[in-house]
Design a protein around this motif. Sequence first.
Motif, short mmCIF file in Angstrom:
data_model
loop_
_atom_site.label_atom_id
_atom_site.label_comp_id
_atom_site.label_asym_id
_atom_site.label_seq_id
_atom_site.Cartn_x
_atom_site.Cartn_y
_atom_site.Cartn_z
N GLN A 60 0.82 -1.21 0.00
CA GLN A 60 0.00 0.00 0.00
C GLN A 60 0.86 1.27 0.00
N GLN A 101 -11.28 1.93 -5.15
CA GLN A 101 -10.35 2.19 -4.03
C GLN A 101 -10.15 3.67 -3.75
N ASP A 121 -15.85 -4.97 -3.95
CA ASP A 121 -15.74 -5.24 -2.51
C ASP A 121 -14.74 -4.31 -1.82
N LEU A 163 -16.15 -10.85 -0.94
CA LEU A 163 -17.13 -10.82 0.14
C LEU A 163 -18.49 -11.39 -0.27
N GLU A 210 -5.87 -18.17 3.17
CA GLU A 210 -6.36 -16.77 3.14
C GLU A 210 -6.66 -16.18 4.52
N PRO A 237 -0.76 -15.03 0.78
CA PRO A 237 -0.30 -16.33 0.28
C PRO A 237 1.10 -16.30 -0.33
N THR A 242 -8.53 -0.16 6.19
CA THR A 242 -9.90 -0.07 5.66
C THR A 242 -10.84 -1.12 6.27
N ILE A 257 -15.70 -4.94 18.17
CA ILE A 257 -15.24 -4.47 19.51
C ILE A 257 -16.12 -3.33 20.02
N SER A 264 -7.89 -1.48 15.64
CA SER A 264 -8.00 -2.71 14.89
C SER A 264 -7.10 -2.58 13.66
N HIS A 318 -5.17 -4.74 10.27
CA HIS A 318 -5.20 -6.00 9.51
C HIS A 318 -4.11 -6.12 8.45
N ASN A 319 -3.51 -5.02 8.05
CA ASN A 319 -2.64 -5.07 6.87
C ASN A 319 -1.19 -5.43 7.17
N LEU A 324 -4.23 -3.10 20.86
CA LEU A 324 -4.25 -3.40 19.43
C LEU A 324 -4.82 -4.80 19.22
N GLU A 358 -3.90 -8.10 21.78
CA GLU A 358 -4.67 -9.28 22.17
C GLU A 358 -5.97 -9.33 21.37
C1 B12 Z 1 -13.25 -8.35 4.62
C2 B12 Z 1 -11.81 -8.21 4.21
C3 B12 Z 1 -11.47 -7.11 3.42
C4 B12 Z 1 -12.48 -6.09 2.94
C5 B12 Z 1 -12.78 -5.09 4.07
C6 B12 Z 1 -14.19 -4.54 4.00
C7 B12 Z 1 -14.59 -3.89 5.26
N1 B12 Z 1 -15.58 -3.04 5.15
O1 B12 Z 1 -14.04 -4.18 6.32
C8 B12 Z 1 -11.72 -5.45 1.73
C9 B12 Z 1 -12.07 -6.24 0.48
C10 B12 Z 1 -12.00 -3.97 1.47
C11 B12 Z 1 -10.28 -5.75 2.10
C12 B12 Z 1 -9.21 -5.00 1.65
C13 B12 Z 1 -7.88 -5.34 1.92
N2 B12 Z 1 -7.45 -6.43 2.59
CO1 B12 Z 1 -8.59 -7.63 3.56
N3 B12 Z 1 -9.56 -9.06 4.33
C14 B12 Z 1 -10.83 -9.17 4.61
C15 B12 Z 1 -11.11 -10.55 5.22
C16 B12 Z 1 -11.71 -11.42 4.13
C17 B12 Z 1 -12.04 -10.58 6.44
C18 B12 Z 1 -11.70 -9.61 7.57
C19 B12 Z 1 -12.93 -9.41 8.43
O2 B12 Z 1 -13.58 -8.38 8.36
N4 B12 Z 1 -13.31 -10.41 9.25
C20 B12 Z 1 -14.48 -10.34 10.13
C21 B12 Z 1 -14.09 -9.71 11.49
C22 B12 Z 1 -15.25 -9.73 12.44
O3 B12 Z 1 -13.08 -10.53 12.03
P1 B12 Z 1 -11.59 -10.00 12.27
O4 B12 Z 1 -11.34 -8.82 11.46
O5 B12 Z 1 -10.67 -11.17 12.15
O6 B12 Z 1 -11.66 -9.53 13.81
C23 B12 Z 1 -11.66 -10.47 14.87
C24 B12 Z 1 -10.39 -10.39 15.69
O7 B12 Z 1 -9.26 -10.14 14.89
C25 B12 Z 1 -10.72 -9.31 16.69
N5 B12 Z 1 -10.32 -7.93 16.44
C26 B12 Z 1 -10.27 -7.24 15.29
N6 B12 Z 1 -9.86 -5.99 15.53
C27 B12 Z 1 -9.66 -5.87 16.85
C28 B12 Z 1 -9.26 -4.78 17.63
C29 B12 Z 1 -9.14 -4.95 19.01
C30 B12 Z 1 -8.70 -3.79 19.84
C31 B12 Z 1 -9.42 -6.21 19.61
C32 B12 Z 1 -9.31 -6.38 21.06
C33 B12 Z 1 -9.83 -7.28 18.83
C34 B12 Z 1 -9.95 -7.10 17.46
O8 B12 Z 1 -12.11 -9.30 16.82
C35 B12 Z 1 -12.77 -10.03 15.79
C36 B12 Z 1 -13.52 -11.21 16.41
O9 B12 Z 1 -12.64 -12.12 16.96
C37 B12 Z 1 -9.65 -11.02 5.62
C38 B12 Z 1 -9.38 -12.53 5.45
C39 B12 Z 1 -10.15 -13.35 6.46
N7 B12 Z 1 -10.87 -14.31 6.00
O10 B12 Z 1 -10.06 -13.07 7.66
C40 B12 Z 1 -8.77 -10.22 4.65
C41 B12 Z 1 -7.38 -9.75 5.09
C42 B12 Z 1 -7.44 -9.27 6.53
N8 B12 Z 1 -7.10 -8.63 4.19
C43 B12 Z 1 -5.85 -8.53 3.87
C44 B12 Z 1 -5.29 -7.54 3.02
C45 B12 Z 1 -3.79 -7.66 2.73
C46 B12 Z 1 -6.08 -6.53 2.46
C47 B12 Z 1 -5.59 -5.44 1.49
C48 B12 Z 1 -4.29 -4.74 1.87
C49 B12 Z 1 -5.48 -6.14 0.12
C50 B12 Z 1 -5.20 -5.22 -1.01
N9 B12 Z 1 -3.97 -4.95 -1.33
O11 B12 Z 1 -6.13 -4.83 -1.65
C51 B12 Z 1 -6.80 -4.47 1.46
C52 B12 Z 1 -6.67 -3.35 2.52
C53 B12 Z 1 -6.53 -2.01 1.95
C54 B12 Z 1 -6.60 -0.89 2.99
N10 B12 Z 1 -6.71 0.32 2.49
O12 B12 Z 1 -6.59 -1.10 4.17
C55 B12 Z 1 -5.03 -9.66 4.48
C56 B12 Z 1 -4.10 -9.29 5.61
C57 B12 Z 1 -2.78 -10.05 5.43
C58 B12 Z 1 -1.89 -10.14 6.59
N11 B12 Z 1 -1.83 -9.18 7.48
O13 B12 Z 1 -1.20 -11.13 6.64
C59 B12 Z 1 -6.14 -10.71 4.81
C60 B12 Z 1 -5.84 -11.67 5.96
C61 B12 Z 1 -6.38 -11.51 3.50
C62 B12 Z 1 -5.11 -12.24 3.01
N12 B12 Z 1 -4.92 -13.48 3.38
O14 B12 Z 1 -4.33 -11.69 2.27
N13 B12 Z 1 -10.21 -6.81 2.95
#
Ligand code: B12
Length: 588
Positions: A104, A173, A213, A252, A327, A332, A470, A478, A516, A518-519, A544, A573
């Motif tokens: 990015q 984007q 998406d 998605l 994923e 990957p 994003t 959270i 939160s 993710h990147n 974080l 955590e």
């Molecule tokens: C949805 C998603 C997207 C959507 C986001 C839409 C949106 N409105 O959020 C879109 C398509 C836009 C997207 C974009 C990108 N994404 Co994305 N995305 C995902 C995906 C499929 C799901 C994440 C998600 O929302 N899960 C649902 C929520 C509820 O769960 P969660 O986020 O895991 O959160 C849990 C915990 O982590 C925790 N948690 C989360 N935050 C916090 C904060 C605190 C304080 C606490 C206590 C807990 C906590 O609570 C939740 C419940 O347990 C993941 C892969 C996957 N299957 O997980 C990839 C993933 C996170 N994305 C990834 C990437 C790289 C990107 C991009 C950079 C890709 C790109 N180059 O285009 C861009 C980001 C660009 C940017 N500007 O930020 C990677 C991260 C890689 C890594 N770090 O190793 C992943 C893992 C996919 C992959 N394998 O490559 N993405």
Amino acid sequence: MDKKSVEFIRSLKPVDLPDGYEVLKEGIEMGNGIKAGKSLFLKESGFETFQAYKEDCAARGEVIFEILLGLATLEEQVDAIKKIYEHGQRTGFDIRTVQCIPSQLVALPKEYRANAPKPTSYVMETLEDYLAHQADVPMQIFFEDQVLCCPNAIETTRNSIIAGSERCGLVSQFIWSQPGYTDDRQHMIDMVKSIGMVVSKRDEGFLCDTFMDDGFPGFGMDCVTYVGYALLEHYIVHDLCGARHQISYGNLLSEYIPRLAFPLAIHKMLSTKEENCIGYVNGATIYQWDHDIESNYGPAAQEMLLEILFERHYKMGLQIDPVSITEKITVPTLDDLLNIYSVGSRLREQAPAWDALMNWTPIEECAEIMMREGRKFYENAMAILEAAGINMKDPLELFMVLKKLNPSKFEATFHHNKDENGTVIPFIPTVLGRKTESLTKDTIRELYDEKGLKGNELEGVKLIAASGDTHTYGLYFINGIYSEFGAEVISGGVDIDPPTLLDLADEEGFDTVAISVHNGQGLDYAKQLVELAEKRGKKYNMMLGGMLNAILPGDSVTSDVKGLINDLGVFAENDIHKCILKLQSFKN
Ligand code: B12
């Protein structure tokens, strides 16, 4: 028409913008001054454009697979492209296209990069870096992420065109913000100029691609929003700017019927003989498991088989970009990608035998709903924008208004089906919104029933919760949990960088922040927070969560950095019960 929405949009009307057509014209002239490259694949195959190749494949019922690749360094990326070609030669799978996913940081002009947290994937600095991807093998390379619609759009688009990336992207984007860069006006001007550069190469097949998406639809609760947004973007990019426009989607939209109904609806509404509007479908990413990952072959193979059969039947030019079974865990590796790609390729072998068994009626019916309601969404959006006094003929003004719109408000503002409280009533609900809502509810129930919480544990706790990129659903989760147990939560929104986050905390008089991420930038993000707090001479409680990994210097794959972040004094955590206990300890 919803009067509140009209007033809200009126409040976003930009002032002091140059004429959008003049900006576009400038871009076209810039484009006229550069020579578009042509891939070795096109030179070898004899096709004038990739579009022509794609149409030829569609007519023959041959489905194109593409690999989405973003490794740790440019050297690894280039080497991997060679290996993909060799793999195709060895197996006969004939993979010819790679879409690059650089870091990015590439989206930022160079002077902003040093201070930005480092996400995963490699950085491209010069034109030579783009050209290097060709790697002397007959492959078609596309640059789409971080091209065309980012603050560094002029440079990335120019280099992509010269390197022969016929598809430039990704329009959707433009709503992303990049760390440290705040000049939305300049961002939108450079984007319209960059679209102009692509328009200048229209006759050579160059087009603007978009990925639903990544944009507004990725924040919505209704699949109909995908169609409504696609039509709106098509109006601006194709009708007003005069660019070829192609629509891609998919990570998605994981439920099979809407997943296939969406491109069918778009194809019927927008594709013409001269201009095919269908791009690629990305593998769905949200049903994946992060344990027993081989189980992910099940849904992945099912999905690819359906897509192959669908494309064989409708011949609309839908390409498949599979995602690996890893994923859910991390970005990957090449092996992960070749692995899932091979599964897809073997599925093609027996596909003809399935053709006669298929009944596409449910897909057709869902596409009818999407077309009917998607058009109403679009017409509603156009009417609201017009009533709010937006210049509907100016692409720059339209993009600027949309840029000012918080992504979570797009659907709520333009959707035509809402209840008396203004809540959207979806026609075809999206999966991630629904899943996150039920995850939040289930977790709350567990915290009461299994952990014995009472509901008042966080009373008196005030915190800012925000997303460092994003991704929004973790933040939604959270926010829901902390509020349920009594905390006062202010949402800092998405794409918030460390200085803005601490500014917000100072303004609100809060000393606790929960971020939160993710990147893969979590460690850098935490370091910056600690340094800033020190500079400000203030003590903040910092937490974080999310994807707590990073590519560490010298490494090719991500490592877990939770421990390193905790060593810095930032509580890292994901276990929400532990986080609640930690937040309670901040009270003392
Ligand atoms: C949805 C998603 C997207 C959507 C986001 C839409 C949106 N409105 O959020 C879109 C398509 C836009 C997207 C974009 C990108 N994404 Co994305 N995305 C995902 C995906 C499929 C799901 C994440 C998600 O929302 N899960 C649902 C929520 C509820 O769960 P969660 O986020 O895991 O959160 C849990 C915990 O982590 C925790 N948690 C989360 N935050 C916090 C904060 C605190 C304080 C606490 C206590 C807990 C906590 O609570 C939740 C419940 O347990 C993941 C892969 C996957 N299957 O997980 C990839 C993933 C996170 N994305 C990834 C990437 C790289 C990107 C991009 C950079 C890709 C790109 N180059 O285009 C861009 C980001 C660009 C940017 N500007 O930020 C990677 C991260 C890689 C890594 N770090 O190793 C992943 C893992 C996919 C992959 N394998 O490559 N993405």
